[in-house]
Design an enzyme around this catalytic site. Structure first.
Site, PDB file in Angstrom:
ATOM      1  N   LYS A  21       0.867  -1.185   0.000  1.00  0.00           N
ATOM      2  CA  LYS A  21       0.000   0.000   0.000  1.00  0.00           C
ATOM      3  C   LYS A  21       0.900   1.231   0.000  1.00  0.00           C
ATOM      4  O   LYS A  21       1.151   1.851   1.035  1.00  0.00           O
ATOM      5  CB  LYS A  21      -0.937  -0.024   1.216  1.00  0.00           C
TER       6      LYS A  21
HETATM    7  N1  PPE Z   1      -7.819  -1.386  -3.059  1.00  0.00           N
HETATM    8  C1  PPE Z   1      -7.281  -0.149  -2.979  1.00  0.00           C
HETATM    9  C2  PPE Z   1      -6.572   0.405  -4.156  1.00  0.00           C
HETATM   10  C3  PPE Z   1      -7.418   0.580  -1.796  1.00  0.00           C
HETATM   11  O1  PPE Z   1      -6.880   1.789  -1.726  1.00  0.00           O
HETATM   12  C4  PPE Z   1      -8.113   0.030  -0.705  1.00  0.00           C
HETATM   13  C5  PPE Z   1      -8.272   0.792   0.565  1.00  0.00           C
HETATM   14  C6  PPE Z   1      -8.659  -1.263  -0.833  1.00  0.00           C
HETATM   15  C7  PPE Z   1      -8.472  -1.942  -2.025  1.00  0.00           C
HETATM   16  C8  PPE Z   1      -9.375  -1.952   0.294  1.00  0.00           C
HETATM   17  O2  PPE Z   1      -8.482  -2.334   1.298  1.00  0.00           O
HETATM   18  P1  PPE Z   1      -8.917  -2.446   2.839  1.00  0.00           P
HETATM   19  O3  PPE Z   1      -9.108  -1.038   3.327  1.00  0.00           O
HETATM   20  O4  PPE Z   1      -7.806  -3.133   3.483  1.00  0.00           O
HETATM   21  O5  PPE Z   1     -10.190  -3.216   2.887  1.00  0.00           O
HETATM   22  N2  PPE Z   1      -8.270   2.197   0.431  1.00  0.00           N
HETATM   23  C9  PPE Z   1      -7.958   3.011   1.566  1.00  0.00           C
HETATM   24  C10 PPE Z   1      -7.643   4.441   1.184  1.00  0.00           C
HETATM   25  C11 PPE Z   1      -8.737   5.220   0.581  1.00  0.00           C
HETATM   26  C12 PPE Z   1      -8.345   6.662   0.397  1.00  0.00           C
HETATM   27  O6  PPE Z   1      -9.066   7.373  -0.348  1.00  0.00           O
HETATM   28  O7  PPE Z   1      -7.373   7.124   0.984  1.00  0.00           O
HETATM   29  C13 PPE Z   1      -9.014   2.890   2.641  1.00  0.00           C
HETATM   30  O8  PPE Z   1     -10.114   2.414   2.388  1.00  0.00           O
HETATM   31  O9  PPE Z   1      -8.725   3.262   3.775  1.00  0.00           O
END
Ligand code: PPE
Length: 305
Positions: free
Chosen positions: A159
Site C-alpha cells: 500500500k
Molecule cells: N484497493 C485499494 C486500491 C485501496 O486503496 C483500498 C483501501 C482497498 C483496495 C481496500 O483495502 P482495505 O481497506 O484493506 O479493505 N483504500 C484506503 C484508502 C482510501 C483513500 O481514499 O485514501 C481505505 O479504504 O482506507
C-alpha cells in the site's frame, strides 16, 4: 470533502498540534512518492471506541515497508499504542486512522537510502467515503480507460503512496465523467479493483472476487467479507473476472476500510441487477455493521481504545 480537523497528530513519537504537523518541501517523499500507509477505521460501540482489525493493518504496513526497503523505527506494538493514544488524546469516538511511513529530509536524487524513515499517525472523523447515501442506494461507476499497474512495475499488494497516482487517474476520469468511482482492469483486461476499493460480484447466490494476481490490494475488508460470507454459507470464489460479468451479475459491491461495503448500482450506465442494493449485499452489510457498531464480535476483530 475538507478535513474535519482533530487536535493532535503523532509524528515520530510525539504529539504535535494538527497545524504544526509539517515536513520539509525537499523531503524525499514529496518528490518521489516514497511512502507506505494504512487506512483503518475506529468505531463507536456500546463498550467504547474500538479499532477494526488493527493487527492485520499493522502487519500490512510493515510488509509494505519491507517491500520498499524501509525500516520502520518503531515496533508494531509501539505503533498500535500510538494509534490508540491518538484517538484518546483527540477525544474521538469514531474516526479514520492514517499511519504513514515516509522518507524524510536529507538529500534528493532517486536513491532513497540516505533519507530517514519517519512515521506519522493522524486521526480524524471521516464520514461515508462514497457519499452519505451510498451504502443504501449504491453508486454509479465506470470502467476506467486506465489500467491498474502491471505486476513487476509497482507491487499492488504494497500500500504505497505512489500507487495512488494510478488511482487518481482512475478517480479523476470517473468524476469528470459524472460517475462516483472508477473500476480499473488489469493489464490483461481482467477486472482488478476500484481506485480505493476491492470488488465483489454476486452471481446465482455465490460471491466472486478478483484474486491477488489481478493487481489488487489484499484488502482487509475483502478478507472480512470472505470470512463472513463463508460463515453465512455463501460460497466465495477468487477468480479472474471478465469485464462483462460486471454488467450481467446480480449484485456488485465495493469493499474497503473507508468505503466499508458499498453497493454498485450501475457500470458504464448498465444497471446492475435491480439497480438497488441486493439481498446478499444487504445481509453482508448488516453482519459487518453488527460487528463494528454493535460490538458483536466473536472473531476478536475489535480492539478497544
Ligand atoms: N484497493 C485499494 C486500491 C485501496 O486503496 C483500498 C483501501 C482497498 C483496495 C481496500 O483495502 P482495505 O481497506 O484493506 O479493505 N483504500 C484506503 C484508502 C482510501 C483513500 O481514499 O485514501 C481505505 O479504504 O482506507
Amino acid at each position: 470533502m475538507a478535513f474535519k480537523e482533530a487536535d493532535y497528530i503523532w509524528m515520530n513519537g510525539e504529539f504535535v498540534p494538527w497545524k504544526d504537523a509539517k515536513i520539509h518541501v525537499l523531503s524525499h517523499v514529496v518528490h518521489y512518492g516514497t511512502s507506505v500507509f494504512e487506512g483503518i477505521r475506529a468505531y463507536k460501540t456500546p463498550k467504547g471506541t474500538a479499532i477494526f482489525r488493527l493487527p492485520e493493518h499493522i502487519k500490512r504496513l510493515f510488509n509494505s515497508a519491507k517491500i520498499y526497503r524501509m525500516e520502520i523505527p518503531f515496533t508494531p506494538d509501539e505503533l498500535a499504542n500510538a494509534m490508540k493514544e491518538a484517538i484518546r488524546k483527540n477525544e474521538l469516538e469514531s474516526c479514520y486512522i492514517r499511519p504513514l511511513v515516509y522518507r524524510g529530509y536529507n538529500s534528493l536524487g532517486v536513491n532513497p537510502f540516505p533519507c530517514p524513515v519517519e512515521v506519522s499517525i493522524a486521526v480524524w472523523e471521516w464520514g461515508k467515503y462514497l457519499g452519505p447515501e451510498a451504502l443504501e442506494k449504491g453508486v454509479d461507476v465506470k470502467i476506467s480507460t486506465w489500467n491498474r499497474m502491471a505486476p513487476n512495475t509497482f507491487p499492488a499488494t504494497a500500500k504505497a503512496g505512489a500507487n495512488y497516482m494510478n488511482s487518481q487517474l482512475v478517480k479523476m476520469e470517473a468524476i469528470l465523467d459524472n460517475y462516483v468511482e472508477g473500476i480499473a482492469l488489469d493489464i490483461n483486461g481482467w477486472v482488478s479493483e476500484g481506485s480505493g476499493e476491492n470488488l465483489f460480484l454476486v452471481i446465482d447466490g455465490k460471491l466472486y472476487t478478483p484474486p491477488l494476481g489481478a493487481s489488487i490490494l489484499a484488502g482487509i475488508t475483502r478478507d472480512t467479507v470472505v470470512k463472513l460470507a463463508e460463515e453465512m454459507g455463501i460460497e466465495v470464489t477468487k477468480m479472474m473476472i471478465p469485464r462483462e460479468f460486471l454488467y450481467t451479475c446480480d449484485e456488485l459491491f465495493f469493499t474497503g476500510s473507508a468505503a466499508e461495503i458499498t453497493p454498485i448500482s450501475s457500470v458504464d450506465k448498465i444497471t446492475v441487477g435491480s439497480g438497488k442494493r441486493g439481498p446478499i449485499t444487504e445481509r453482508l452489510q448488516k453482519k459487518f455493521f453488527d460487528i463494528v457498531e454493535n460490538g458483536n464480535d466473536p472473531y476478536g476483530w475489535l480492539q478497544y481504545v
